[in-house]
Design an enzyme around this catalytic site. Sequence first.
Site, mmCIF file in Angstrom:
data_model
loop_
_atom_site.group_PDB
_atom_site.id
_atom_site.type_symbol
_atom_site.label_atom_id
_atom_site.label_comp_id
_atom_site.label_asym_id
_atom_site.label_seq_id
_atom_site.Cartn_x
_atom_site.Cartn_y
_atom_site.Cartn_z
ATOM 1 C CB ILE A 168 53.559 69.667 64.788
ATOM 2 C CG1 ILE A 168 53.599 70.814 65.793
ATOM 3 C CG2 ILE A 168 54.447 68.529 65.224
ATOM 4 C CD1 ILE A 168 52.956 70.435 67.127
ATOM 5 N N GLY A 228 47.612 73.828 65.674
ATOM 6 C CA GLY A 228 46.246 73.352 65.916
ATOM 7 C C GLY A 228 45.191 74.329 65.429
ATOM 8 C CB VAL A 229 44.824 78.066 65.612
ATOM 9 C CG1 VAL A 229 44.741 78.214 67.116
ATOM 10 C CG2 VAL A 229 46.201 78.453 65.104
ATOM 11 C CG ASP A 262 41.608 54.644 25.592
ATOM 12 O OD1 ASP A 262 42.654 54.440 26.232
ATOM 13 O OD2 ASP A 262 41.579 54.741 24.343
ATOM 14 C CG HIS A 308 53.939 75.778 64.769
ATOM 15 N ND1 HIS A 308 53.429 74.517 64.929
ATOM 16 C CD2 HIS A 308 53.374 76.520 65.753
ATOM 17 C CE1 HIS A 308 52.594 74.477 65.945
ATOM 18 N NE2 HIS A 308 52.543 75.687 66.468
ATOM 19 C CD GLU A 319 40.610 79.715 58.765
ATOM 20 O OE1 GLU A 319 40.250 80.161 59.866
ATOM 21 O OE2 GLU A 319 40.151 80.113 57.673
ATOM 22 C CG HIS A 337 46.825 53.341 27.999
ATOM 23 N ND1 HIS A 337 47.681 53.226 26.943
ATOM 24 C CD2 HIS A 337 45.618 53.692 27.457
ATOM 25 C CE1 HIS A 337 47.029 53.495 25.806
ATOM 26 N NE2 HIS A 337 45.782 53.781 26.103
ATOM 27 C CG HIS A 372 42.707 50.400 23.664
ATOM 28 N ND1 HIS A 372 43.751 50.114 24.520
ATOM 29 C CD2 HIS A 372 42.746 51.734 23.443
ATOM 30 C CE1 HIS A 372 44.397 51.238 24.802
ATOM 31 N NE2 HIS A 372 43.810 52.235 24.165
HETATM 32 ZN ZN ZN Z 1 44.188 54.203 24.770
#
Ligand code: ZN
Length: 425
Positions: free
Chosen positions: A334, A337-338, A240, A328, A342, A79, A236
């Site tokens: 932060i 960067g590497v 759903d 770090h 990746e 809902h 209804h």
């Molecule tokens: Zn329902």
Amino acid sequence: MDNQKTISKEVVLSGIGLHTGCMTKMVLKPAPLNYGIRFVRIDLPENPIIPAVHTNVLGVVRGTTIGLNNNTTVYTVEHLLSALYGLGIDNLEIRVDNNEPPVFDGSSKTFVEQILSAGIVEQKQERIYFILKEPVRYEQEGTEIIAYPADDLKITCEITYDHPLISRQEITMSINPENFINEISSARTFCFDYEIESLKKKGLAKGGGLHNSIVIGMDRVHNKEKMRFENEFVRHKLLDLLGDLYLLGRPLKAHITAKRSGHRHNINFVKKLSRLTKNRQLEIEEIKDNIPHRDPMLMIDRVLIVEELKSAIGYKHMTGKEDFFKGHFPGNPIVPGVLIVEALAQTACVLVLARPDLGGKFPYFLSIQNVKFRKPVYPGSILELRINVVHARERAGKVESKAYVDGEVVTECDFGYIVVDGQKR
Ligand code: ZN
């Protein structure tokens, strides 16, 4: 432009859950671009995050339950999810201190009112829709759900009950905020009076009553409140279905026709749809089926295949809990960067290894060029990792890539890769 949206300020709600009967306090919080819809169980250790996606569905009996495992669940999410889909909310954090959102009056009305009063804001990037190449049909046990390619979302819902107060009802509705608010959001859930005892025996409907469900007897409705619509039942069912459809993880452009739908079939249909849509989106478990990386080196949460073998977008939520933040740097966390490089490479891996003949292989870097780190990335950021294959030979290729946070480039690089057979040591 049809941009992503979140809410402008926090919304706090509390109430009893329909099935568990538990009291839950729920806080809806604005969330950054590309965050998606996620529940956070703040009452559990480490505050686990449960993304509202079909791969996390754990239960479909009289409601849709999502979770990471049997101890980390949220019951009856449909809902609330329906309200979010209906209002066009893409990004939201839902903090709950128990295992089921409040049921309120058994419809989505309270969620809608509270969200509207907080306000909805546009974010600075477009929504990416699920788009169909061709119709997708699901048929089982007398239920039929079909999605036809279309420019917008439209739903036709039909129910048939062998009961004079319902019999056959049908509705067709274009899904937009105005229609959802006026025609769908206030339709209440329903059950038959003879079912109540067996539901309670099964541990369901513990919080149910005439204030939050229409209870149907042999020849009359037991509630004092009169029906909100003459065909409130089918409305209804549509509510759903819309909530369950949002577990695709993105909005959909399609015309859906649903006969005798229910949570189990809705979720089966969503799973089928997710495999066949043009912009296929892989959730974390599906990513693990495709690439060999694992925690703590798995650097992506979800990947959208924009064009097979050509381009993809990966997403990674840097929650702040990652181990590397400790060092770090102490007091000034932060993302290294590497590791962003990746994450870009892993997004490319998902795209490349999705090729059936390369399944189970290992991808290695061959070269990295033109790396630029443009901005620091802090805890709480959502990395958006866009990769583009420049050329691909049988087992090697070259990729251009850029990482964004909040729509701005943070890192870019080009790299070469090779795919090899695994080596056992
Ligand atoms: Zn329902």
